[in-house]
Design a protein around this motif. Sequence first.
Motif, PDB file in Angstrom:
ATOM      1  N   ALA A  53       0.809  -1.220   0.000  1.00 47.66           N
ATOM      2  CA  ALA A  53       0.000   0.000   0.000  1.00 47.66           C
ATOM      3  C   ALA A  53       0.843   1.271   0.000  1.00 47.66           C
ATOM      4  O   ALA A  53       0.460   2.277  -0.619  1.00 47.66           O
ATOM      5  CB  ALA A  53      -0.935  -0.003   1.211  1.00 47.66           C
ATOM      6  N   ALA A  54       1.971   1.261   0.681  1.00 48.60           N
ATOM      7  CA  ALA A  54       2.809   2.468   0.742  1.00 48.60           C
ATOM      8  C   ALA A  54       3.277   2.895  -0.642  1.00 48.60           C
ATOM      9  O   ALA A  54       3.299   4.091  -0.959  1.00 48.60           O
ATOM     10  CB  ALA A  54       4.010   2.227   1.646  1.00 48.60           C
ATOM     11  N   LEU A  55       3.635   1.945  -1.483  1.00 53.09           N
ATOM     12  CA  LEU A  55       4.120   2.278  -2.819  1.00 53.09           C
ATOM     13  C   LEU A  55       2.983   2.711  -3.738  1.00 53.09           C
ATOM     14  O   LEU A  55       3.145   3.617  -4.559  1.00 53.09           O
ATOM     15  CB  LEU A  55       4.860   1.073  -3.405  1.00 53.09           C
ATOM     16  CG  LEU A  55       6.032   0.552  -2.562  1.00 53.09           C
ATOM     17  CD1 LEU A  55       6.778  -0.547  -3.296  1.00 53.09           C
ATOM     18  CD2 LEU A  55       6.977   1.688  -2.189  1.00 53.09           C
ATOM     19  N   LEU A 109      -0.291   9.733  -5.103  1.00 50.69           N
ATOM     20  CA  LEU A 109      -0.088  11.110  -4.660  1.00 50.69           C
ATOM     21  C   LEU A 109       0.975  11.846  -5.469  1.00 50.69           C
ATOM     22  O   LEU A 109       1.104  13.065  -5.363  1.00 50.69           O
ATOM     23  CB  LEU A 109       0.323  11.124  -3.181  1.00 50.69           C
ATOM     24  CG  LEU A 109      -0.699  10.600  -2.178  1.00 50.69           C
ATOM     25  CD1 LEU A 109      -0.084  10.555  -0.784  1.00 50.69           C
ATOM     26  CD2 LEU A 109      -1.952  11.453  -2.185  1.00 50.69           C
ATOM     27  N   GLY A 110       1.730  11.112  -6.270  1.00 47.26           N
ATOM     28  CA  GLY A 110       2.831  11.735  -6.999  1.00 47.26           C
ATOM     29  C   GLY A 110       3.945  12.166  -6.077  1.00 47.26           C
ATOM     30  O   GLY A 110       4.608  13.182  -6.312  1.00 47.26           O
ATOM     31  N   VAL A 111       4.188  11.378  -5.029  1.00 50.72           N
ATOM     32  CA  VAL A 111       5.183  11.719  -4.009  1.00 50.72           C
ATOM     33  C   VAL A 111       6.297  10.677  -3.999  1.00 50.72           C
ATOM     34  O   VAL A 111       6.033   9.477  -3.923  1.00 50.72           O
ATOM     35  CB  VAL A 111       4.541  11.780  -2.610  1.00 50.72           C
ATOM     36  CG1 VAL A 111       5.598  11.869  -1.526  1.00 50.72           C
ATOM     37  CG2 VAL A 111       3.597  12.968  -2.512  1.00 50.72           C
ATOM     38  N   PRO A 119       4.399  17.454   8.267  1.00 55.97           N
ATOM     39  CA  PRO A 119       3.253  17.085   7.423  1.00 55.97           C
ATOM     40  C   PRO A 119       2.860  15.619   7.589  1.00 55.97           C
ATOM     41  O   PRO A 119       3.713  14.741   7.744  1.00 55.97           O
ATOM     42  CB  PRO A 119       3.770  17.344   6.008  1.00 55.97           C
ATOM     43  CG  PRO A 119       4.885  18.314   6.164  1.00 55.97           C
ATOM     44  CD  PRO A 119       5.531  17.956   7.480  1.00 55.97           C
ATOM     45  N   VAL A 120       1.561  15.389   7.538  1.00 58.40           N
ATOM     46  CA  VAL A 120       0.993  14.050   7.669  1.00 58.40           C
ATOM     47  C   VAL A 120      -0.092  13.882   6.609  1.00 58.40           C
ATOM     48  O   VAL A 120      -0.801  14.832   6.283  1.00 58.40           O
ATOM     49  CB  VAL A 120       0.373  13.840   9.074  1.00 58.40           C
ATOM     50  CG1 VAL A 120      -0.423  12.534   9.148  1.00 58.40           C
ATOM     51  CG2 VAL A 120       1.454  13.861  10.148  1.00 58.40           C
ATOM     52  N   VAL A 121      -0.216  12.693   6.063  1.00 56.16           N
ATOM     53  CA  VAL A 121      -1.364  12.352   5.225  1.00 56.16           C
ATOM     54  C   VAL A 121      -1.996  11.082   5.790  1.00 56.16           C
ATOM     55  O   VAL A 121      -1.299  10.127   6.134  1.00 56.16           O
ATOM     56  CB  VAL A 121      -0.991  12.144   3.745  1.00 56.16           C
ATOM     57  CG1 VAL A 121      -0.625  13.454   3.086  1.00 56.16           C
ATOM     58  CG2 VAL A 121       0.139  11.137   3.593  1.00 56.16           C
ATOM     59  N   VAL A 122      -3.317  11.096   5.910  1.00 63.94           N
ATOM     60  CA  VAL A 122      -4.068   9.918   6.330  1.00 63.94           C
ATOM     61  C   VAL A 122      -4.812   9.419   5.103  1.00 63.94           C
ATOM     62  O   VAL A 122      -5.622  10.147   4.513  1.00 63.94           O
ATOM     63  CB  VAL A 122      -5.055  10.242   7.468  1.00 63.94           C
ATOM     64  CG1 VAL A 122      -5.864   9.012   7.832  1.00 63.94           C
ATOM     65  CG2 VAL A 122      -4.300  10.771   8.683  1.00 63.94           C
ATOM     66  N   LEU A 123      -4.528   8.196   4.704  1.00 62.04           N
ATOM     67  CA  LEU A 123      -5.059   7.657   3.453  1.00 62.04           C
ATOM     68  C   LEU A 123      -5.977   6.471   3.718  1.00 62.04           C
ATOM     69  O   LEU A 123      -5.663   5.597   4.536  1.00 62.04           O
ATOM     70  CB  LEU A 123      -3.906   7.221   2.553  1.00 62.04           C
ATOM     71  CG  LEU A 123      -2.909   8.338   2.219  1.00 62.04           C
ATOM     72  CD1 LEU A 123      -1.487   7.863   2.438  1.00 62.04           C
ATOM     73  CD2 LEU A 123      -3.097   8.818   0.804  1.00 62.04           C
ATOM     74  N   ALA A 183     -10.891   5.988  -2.769  1.00 61.28           N
ATOM     75  CA  ALA A 183      -9.693   6.424  -2.042  1.00 61.28           C
ATOM     76  C   ALA A 183      -9.847   7.853  -1.538  1.00 61.28           C
ATOM     77  O   ALA A 183     -10.442   8.702  -2.193  1.00 61.28           O
ATOM     78  CB  ALA A 183      -8.469   6.307  -2.936  1.00 61.28           C
ATOM     79  N   ASN A 184      -9.289   8.101  -0.362  1.00 56.41           N
ATOM     80  CA  ASN A 184      -9.406   9.416   0.262  1.00 56.41           C
ATOM     81  C   ASN A 184      -8.092   9.775   0.929  1.00 56.41           C
ATOM     82  O   ASN A 184      -7.436   8.918   1.529  1.00 56.41           O
ATOM     83  CB  ASN A 184     -10.546   9.404   1.290  1.00 56.41           C
ATOM     84  CG  ASN A 184     -10.702  10.730   2.003  1.00 56.41           C
ATOM     85  OD1 ASN A 184     -10.131  10.954   3.057  1.00 56.41           O
ATOM     86  ND2 ASN A 184     -11.478  11.621   1.418  1.00 56.41           N
ATOM     87  N   CYS A 185      -7.691  11.041   0.798  1.00 56.92           N
ATOM     88  CA  CYS A 185      -6.455  11.527   1.419  1.00 56.92           C
ATOM     89  C   CYS A 185      -6.765  12.756   2.252  1.00 56.92           C
ATOM     90  O   CYS A 185      -7.371  13.709   1.760  1.00 56.92           O
ATOM     91  CB  CYS A 185      -5.420  11.854   0.348  1.00 56.92           C
ATOM     92  SG  CYS A 185      -3.921  12.634   0.998  1.00 56.92           S
ATOM     93  N   GLN A 186      -6.350  12.752   3.515  1.00 57.32           N
ATOM     94  CA  GLN A 186      -6.548  13.882   4.411  1.00 57.32           C
ATOM     95  C   GLN A 186      -5.195  14.433   4.847  1.00 57.32           C
ATOM     96  O   GLN A 186      -4.542  13.855   5.709  1.00 57.32           O
ATOM     97  CB  GLN A 186      -7.336  13.445   5.646  1.00 57.32           C
ATOM     98  CG  GLN A 186      -8.745  12.960   5.348  1.00 57.32           C
ATOM     99  CD  GLN A 186      -9.392  12.398   6.596  1.00 57.32           C
ATOM    100  OE1 GLN A 186      -9.202  11.244   6.970  1.00 57.32           O
ATOM    101  NE2 GLN A 186     -10.160  13.236   7.284  1.00 57.32           N
ATOM    102  N   PRO A 187      -4.734  15.546   4.269  1.00 49.02           N
ATOM    103  CA  PRO A 187      -3.484  16.161   4.720  1.00 49.02           C
ATOM    104  C   PRO A 187      -3.705  16.877   6.052  1.00 49.02           C
ATOM    105  O   PRO A 187      -4.761  17.472   6.283  1.00 49.02           O
ATOM    106  CB  PRO A 187      -3.146  17.157   3.614  1.00 49.02           C
ATOM    107  CG  PRO A 187      -4.061  16.819   2.476  1.00 49.02           C
ATOM    108  CD  PRO A 187      -5.272  16.220   3.090  1.00 49.02           C
TER     109      PRO A 187
END
Length: 267
Positions: A128-130, A136-138, A202-206, A214-218
Amino acid sequence: MQRHEASRQGRGQVTLVGAGPGAADLLTLRAVRAMQAADVILFDALVSTEVLDLARREAKRMLVGKRGHRVSCRQEDINALMIKLAKQGKRVVRLKSGDPMIFGRAGEEIAALAVENIPVDIVPGVTAALAAASDLGVSLTHRDCAQGVKFITAHSRKGELPDLDWCACADVATTLVVYMGGRTAPALANRLMEEGLSPTTPVVVLHDVSLPGANCQPMSLSDLLHAVIEREGPVLIGIGDVFRDVAARTGIATPPPTNCLPLAVAN
């Protein structure tokens, strides 16, 4: 080698297959071939229907999922079932979300099968991390921000934070990716700040990485301290300066970087 030897002797075998984070098109060709050759597929609760649809139609499908605070299959029972089916001459696929070797209890299963001299093959999957980094393009190891990346779980056998080297986890030069951290997120944030990681990190909760929902909360690390994560489904938490650009693209104000040069904001 083990697979062909088992075939010559008419014995069953077990293949541990990584199903990836959910999207069927992230499966490897080797994973699809294993599913197409299986007699029985033992699958996790997080494996999507889209992935299961790629299995051989005649294969028997058995849910053996383990979910926190819910009725689940015990690992010992899963091990025993794999052994029983393999001894019956079945080609068993143990289908695991993500990669079998990343927080998938593969080590326990391999050891149990080895005791019974049952051949085991392993097919890697996209963890999942990859998949999240790609979505996210990160770059998790952007050279201006992070000289390393660390995968940890925030959920021990007792449901609490595990006993880790938290000082190493709070390294500003390392991107931290946290699996199974939904219930322990506030305790995780508190522990990292106790070890010196800045509250402005910075944190992202995915949620549901790679899936349509899919949802991302910065947010910041201090925000995570007070976060209540109630959404169903798998949760992945990314922590580190490489995620600062994610927040910038959402329009959420962020503090100056603590450990990296400014990243380009995507158009």
